[in-house]
Motif scaffolding. Structure first.
Motif, PDB file in Angstrom:
ATOM      1  N   GLN A  72       0.829  -1.215   0.000  1.00  0.00           N
ATOM      2  CA  GLN A  72       0.000   0.000   0.000  1.00  0.00           C
ATOM      3  C   GLN A  72       0.862   1.264   0.000  1.00  0.00           C
ATOM      4  OE1 GLN A  72      -2.440  -0.954   3.349  1.00  0.00           O
ATOM      5  NE2 GLN A  72      -3.444  -2.561   2.180  1.00  0.00           N
ATOM      6  N   SER A  73       1.953   1.243   0.771  1.00  0.00           N
ATOM      7  CA  SER A  73       2.808   2.438   0.793  1.00  0.00           C
ATOM      8  C   SER A  73       3.515   2.581  -0.553  1.00  0.00           C
ATOM      9  CB  SER A  73       3.796   2.394   1.958  1.00  0.00           C
ATOM     10  OG  SER A  73       4.694   1.318   1.850  1.00  0.00           O
ATOM     11  N   TYR A  74       3.868   1.462  -1.175  1.00  0.00           N
ATOM     12  CA  TYR A  74       4.476   1.537  -2.505  1.00  0.00           C
ATOM     13  C   TYR A  74       3.536   2.231  -3.487  1.00  0.00           C
ATOM     14  CZ  TYR A  74       4.997   0.181  -7.321  1.00  0.00           C
ATOM     15  OH  TYR A  74       5.057   0.223  -8.688  1.00  0.00           O
ATOM     16  N   TYR A  75       2.261   1.869  -3.458  1.00  0.00           N
ATOM     17  CA  TYR A  75       1.340   2.453  -4.434  1.00  0.00           C
ATOM     18  C   TYR A  75       1.046   3.926  -4.171  1.00  0.00           C
ATOM     19  CZ  TYR A  75       0.368  -0.527  -8.306  1.00  0.00           C
ATOM     20  OH  TYR A  75       0.492  -1.187  -9.489  1.00  0.00           O
ATOM     21  N   GLU A  76       1.483   4.407  -3.017  1.00  0.00           N
ATOM     22  CA  GLU A  76       1.398   5.853  -2.783  1.00  0.00           C
ATOM     23  C   GLU A  76       2.408   6.631  -3.628  1.00  0.00           C
ATOM     24  OE1 GLU A  76       1.139   7.196   1.303  1.00  0.00           O
ATOM     25  OE2 GLU A  76       0.266   5.257   1.841  1.00  0.00           O
ATOM     26  N   THR A  77       3.307   5.931  -4.317  1.00  0.00           N
ATOM     27  CA  THR A  77       4.192   6.657  -5.242  1.00  0.00           C
ATOM     28  C   THR A  77       3.383   7.229  -6.408  1.00  0.00           C
ATOM     29  OG1 THR A  77       4.760   4.684  -6.542  1.00  0.00           O
ATOM     30  CG2 THR A  77       6.213   5.217  -4.698  1.00  0.00           C
ATOM     31  N   ALA A  78       2.106   6.846  -6.475  1.00  0.00           N
ATOM     32  CA  ALA A  78       1.214   7.440  -7.481  1.00  0.00           C
ATOM     33  C   ALA A  78       0.786   8.853  -7.095  1.00  0.00           C
ATOM     34  CB  ALA A  78      -0.011   6.549  -7.671  1.00  0.00           C
ATOM     35  N   ASP A  79       1.068   9.222  -5.841  1.00  0.00           N
ATOM     36  CA  ASP A  79       0.696  10.558  -5.358  1.00  0.00           C
ATOM     37  C   ASP A  79       1.575  11.613  -6.030  1.00  0.00           C
ATOM     38  OD1 ASP A  79       0.082  12.807  -3.916  1.00  0.00           O
ATOM     39  OD2 ASP A  79       1.087  12.153  -2.073  1.00  0.00           O
ATOM     40  N   THR A  80       0.941  12.584  -6.677  1.00  0.00           N
ATOM     41  CA  THR A  80       1.733  13.620  -7.369  1.00  0.00           C
ATOM     42  C   THR A  80       1.502  15.009  -6.779  1.00  0.00           C
ATOM     43  OG1 THR A  80      -0.025  13.985  -8.967  1.00  0.00           O
ATOM     44  CG2 THR A  80       1.680  12.408  -9.585  1.00  0.00           C
ATOM     45  N   THR A  81       0.993  15.044  -5.555  1.00  0.00           N
ATOM     46  CA  THR A  81       0.638  16.360  -5.003  1.00  0.00           C
ATOM     47  C   THR A  81       1.839  17.165  -4.529  1.00  0.00           C
ATOM     48  OG1 THR A  81       0.214  15.276  -2.900  1.00  0.00           O
ATOM     49  CG2 THR A  81      -1.685  15.710  -4.303  1.00  0.00           C
ATOM     50  N   PHE A  82       2.925  16.469  -4.124  1.00  0.00           N
ATOM     51  CA  PHE A  82       4.069  17.199  -3.590  1.00  0.00           C
ATOM     52  C   PHE A  82       4.972  17.720  -4.695  1.00  0.00           C
ATOM     53  CE2 PHE A  82       8.564  17.192  -2.239  1.00  0.00           C
ATOM     54  CZ  PHE A  82       8.500  18.182  -1.282  1.00  0.00           C
ATOM     55  N   ARG A  83       5.372  18.962  -4.564  1.00  0.00           N
ATOM     56  CA  ARG A  83       6.378  19.474  -5.466  1.00  0.00           C
ATOM     57  C   ARG A  83       7.297  20.411  -4.694  1.00  0.00           C
ATOM     58  NH1 ARG A  83       7.091  23.578 -10.184  1.00  0.00           N
ATOM     59  NH2 ARG A  83       8.906  22.573 -11.046  1.00  0.00           N
ATOM     60  N   SER A  84       8.577  20.130  -4.694  1.00  0.00           N
ATOM     61  CA  SER A  84       9.513  21.003  -3.986  1.00  0.00           C
ATOM     62  C   SER A  84       9.795  22.216  -4.858  1.00  0.00           C
ATOM     63  CB  SER A  84      10.806  20.266  -3.663  1.00  0.00           C
ATOM     64  OG  SER A  84      11.641  20.215  -4.785  1.00  0.00           O
ATOM     65  N   LYS A  85      10.578  23.139  -4.308  1.00  0.00           N
ATOM     66  CA  LYS A  85      10.851  24.397  -4.992  1.00  0.00           C
ATOM     67  C   LYS A  85      11.390  24.187  -6.407  1.00  0.00           C
ATOM     68  CE  LYS A  85      13.344  28.694  -4.151  1.00  0.00           C
ATOM     69  NZ  LYS A  85      14.555  29.214  -3.508  1.00  0.00           N
ATOM     70  N   HIS A  86      12.255  23.206  -6.567  1.00  0.00           N
ATOM     71  CA  HIS A  86      12.874  22.990  -7.880  1.00  0.00           C
ATOM     72  C   HIS A  86      12.332  21.729  -8.548  1.00  0.00           C
ATOM     73  CE1 HIS A  86      15.663  26.246  -7.455  1.00  0.00           C
ATOM     74  NE2 HIS A  86      15.959  25.831  -6.255  1.00  0.00           N
ATOM     75  N   GLY A  87      11.086  21.395  -8.316  1.00  0.00           N
ATOM     76  CA  GLY A  87      10.528  20.214  -8.965  1.00  0.00           C
ATOM     77  C   GLY A  87      10.311  19.106  -7.970  1.00  0.00           C
ATOM     78  N   GLY A  88       9.874  17.972  -8.466  1.00  0.00           N
ATOM     79  CA  GLY A  88       9.602  16.863  -7.566  1.00  0.00           C
ATOM     80  C   GLY A  88       8.586  15.948  -8.186  1.00  0.00           C
TER      81      GLY A  88
END
Lengths: 504, 504
Positions: A72-88
């Protein structure tokens, strides 16, 4: 002072109070013990292999039946909400953000399409969708070789096992379209019986062997980085390996060492180039993502911190401690990564990372501008009739300068992992670019140029792509056709194949 | 089980044994308490002011009567045995080690003589001996202004108090020869009554004031860096201060901020230059030693570590904890500096420092070479008849590039204090130097030059000094004459004056 026995003799009720209090206490202890035992039982239940995972099982869901928390935690890599200052995590169009990249990669696939990477869960989707893989209608069509799949899926070790490694690398990318469908996951790094960490890609093992090292002797802590180093490294496709001529064999250029100079010397010696630059005609090296190499050169790597320590820190749920398989930027999880060691506020820690990134980005941008100028000036020299002999040293400078720039640009997190080394790399790149442009300046005057070579209009991705002459409309159309006509067939075939695999 | 009272009833001798054992135990405790009290007494004795120190007392020995441990450790700054990989305490001839420096500073005092700094105890001796101060035979002779003494001695606050600050800064260096004799010491940083840390130099206070900050509000921990920042900073001598025209007034260029760009913008705005370069005729800025500024930009400064924390760590002797006044490289005292926080072996810690230094030095050397080339190419352009208008932009690039180089070269320990910032500074310097050389390349061809401007023979300090036309024989002779005829008089006069001071 009276002792407790005397007191009890005076007031017998006190004895009863103590007796009952003891009973209550012991009962509470019993409850606690029961709770602990229950949690342990739950842990054991979850950790225990319940269904047998077949050898080289590529489907993450099958592994997930036994390891729901990791899965389940692996499939959270589908989460795209985080973006740091220089991308992410998010899907950022890097060519739109920085159209200079289009010119730097002119003649190479990355000038067509280059998005900020998303999580592992998207690995196969994203390689289907990118314009870089083109729109092959048949298995022997398209711009990319089969080798390109190697880091995308746990179907790869399965295929390598079925076909043999060399055979797997042969042919075009479209050849394995029906076979490679599961995104990067469990079987890429784990043994299905023992769950031990495992190297499944031959390139890393072979690179160790050529250096006289045995990867089997790696410690568990080293393995927590080495499984990542199967892909997060600098690599190239060698078509001239003795006995394997013609096959684009995935190879790590580490034989002389891992520094930017060591790998450059390696590539120079074998006269390797990924492509010839469309404007300058320089023999270019495309840096991939030398993340492991740079991590080893930075303070965290030097102090024995592994990739997993920060990108997959431990987590506790329902009394069970497990490795968080949501592989992500530690900036999105500072409390469980940085703050395990560093007693600083989250804000301060993030600020320190941004500061390193900003400083490197500032000078890397300068190098980028110098490189764009060098490419267009070299093109001008060719246009004015420069000879191969006149251009040779210049093109070598451009090759070396861009290799350094790309080393600092392509590595994920390099500005944090090894900022001092990256600063050094950018500086040496600036020296090479400056050498190229000084020689070009003299040559251009010699060839009769008056004034300066104009800097192209790079105000948007579209303008940059037009400048280097990319037929974007055609490329997009081909990709749409591929997605409409070919991709559904690949998926259907894979589904049928996997259903059969279960039935075996 | 029998209790102890029952046992004693059976064997009375046991009671005596316990009684005597108790007596022995209590006696031992008494001894311990006595030892602790004695140590405390010693501490109190040592910490207590026994003789009255006169206001602004410049002689370190006088303070030492009351604070022998601090004084003795201070005088250990005379120790020159330690030398780190890239220099340190010993008297290294930097021009011999790197003859390029001679060309970079052509027309400025540092091209005559530049030795690796020694400890504070040598501050006055070394300024007497350096060729930079020349051989003045009279108080109004010599190349340096009186202002040059400012950081060398606790006689300076005394003199400033006697003469007034502005008056102190007037005239030539030789003017204060009889007055400034005690090397950097106690009165530079301490109040003679309370022993509190104290800012004694006006330049730092004034810089804070112009930024709207009150240095009186600095915390004790900040003061543990600020007393160092009286001297270990970038500064210049401003001859155009309103109302103080003509006086070389010691000023910190911090009004726009402390970054290399902020201070550059400050100097550009007031059109300040320390000297005009002898070869290129560029208006140069000599970076002094922006140690405090760079420290603030690095991780130790950002996390609140003060200069004293590492360069003057606490020490215990005879039961007394005190600040070690042997101000030195922490690399010579890793156990008491780095290892207070970092749980790593001394070897690893030193290695990490060297690695940072090596990486910065590598690219700084490249910038140095580019700058030497730019200066000699600019000279060639002048020789071929270039006009002021043609040279203006080029000289500005050279000015800015060398300011950046010197910022990274002149700061003590900058490669450790803020390696990422220093890498950025060197990179931006490389861009400026490259701009200058590109423009020069075109201009030189325009002026009729065929081929390249030869790189000078810089294989030794002597050759470099000959190349820039320095009359070294004459300079050395002048200095010898000064040391023979003038210096003894200065010392005799100072001795007489100080004897009178005691008699007052």
């Amino acid at each position: 002072m009276k002792n407790i026995n005397d007191r009890i003799k005076e007031k017998p009720i006190l004895g009863w109070v103590i007796f009952i209090a003891s009973l209550v206490g012991v009962f509470a202890l019993g409850l606690l013990a029961s709770s602990i035992t229950e949690r342990r039982a739950e842990s054991t239940l979850i950790g225990k292999v319940q269904t047998t995972i077949k050898p080289l099982e590529p489907r993450n869901e099958k592994w997930g039946e036994n390891f729901p928390r990791e899965f389940q935690s692996y499939y959270e890599t589908a989460d795209t909400t985080f973006r740091s200052k220089h991308g992410g995590g998010a899907m950022v169009d890097m060519l739109e953000e920085d159209p200079r990249l289009v010119v730097l990669w002119a003649g190479y696939g990355f000038s067509k399409d280059y998005n900020q990477g998303r999580g592992h869960a998207y690995a196969v989707d994203d390689i289907h969708n990118t314009l870089r893989t083109g729109g092959p209608m048949h298995e022997d069509e398209g711009p990319m070789p089969a080798t390109c799949w190697t880091c995308k899926s746990p179907d790869v070790p399965r295929l390598m096992n079925e076909l043999g490694v060399e055979e797997y690398y042969k042919g075009k990318w479209a050849r394995h379209g029906e076979e490679v469908v599961n995104p990067i996951g469990c079987a890429d790094c784990h043994d299905e019986k023992t769950m031990n960490l495992k190297i499944t890609r031959p390139a890393l093992v072979e690179a160790f062997e050529r250096q006289g090292k045995d990867i089997q002797k790696a410690t568990h802590q080293e393995m927590r980085s080495l499984v990542c180093a199967q892909c997060h490294v600098e690599y190239y496709f060698d078509k001239n390996l003795p006995g394997k001529e013609g096959t684009p064999y995935l190879t790590f250029p580490w034989d002389k060492g891992m520094s930017v100079e060591d790998m450059e010397a390696y590539f120079d010696e074998i006269e390797f180039s990924d492509w010839t630059h469309k404007l300058s005609r320089a023999p270019m090296i495309k840096t991939q993502h030398p993340d492991y190499e740079l991590h080893q050169m930075g303070i965290h790597g030097q102090r024995g911190v592994s990739c997993a320590d920060c990108h997959m820190p431990y987590k506790t749920e329902g009394g069970q401690k497990f490795t968080d398989h949501k592989i992500q930027s530690p900036l999105n999880n500072v409390a469980n990564s940085c703050q395990v060691c560093h007693r600083e506020s989250e804000g301060n820690l993030i600020q320190s990372v941004y500061e390193r990134q900003d400083k490197i980005k500032e000078t890397r941008d300068e190098l980028e501008i110098q490189l764009v100028r060098a490419h267009v000036e070299a093109k001008k020299a060719w246009d004015l009739g420069a000879t191969e002999a006149q251009m040779k040293a210049i093109l070598k400078d451009i090759r070396h300068a861009q290799w350094r720039w790309d080393f600092s640009a392509a590595s994920h997190g390099g500005s944090f992992h090894a900022p001092v080394e990256l600063g050094r790399i950018v500086s040496t790149g600036l020296v090479k670019a400056s050498d190229a442009r000084l020689k070009l300046s003299k040559l251009l005057i010699e060839l009769g140029l008056k004034g300066d070579v104009p800097y192209p209009d790079l105000s948007s991705k579209e303008k940059a792509q037009e400048f280097i002459g990319l037929p974007m409309e055609k490329l997009r159309k081909e990709k749409e056709e591929f997605k409409e006509k070919v991709l559904p067939k690949w998926k259907a075939a894979a589904e049928a194949r996997e259903a059969g695999y279960d039935a075996k």
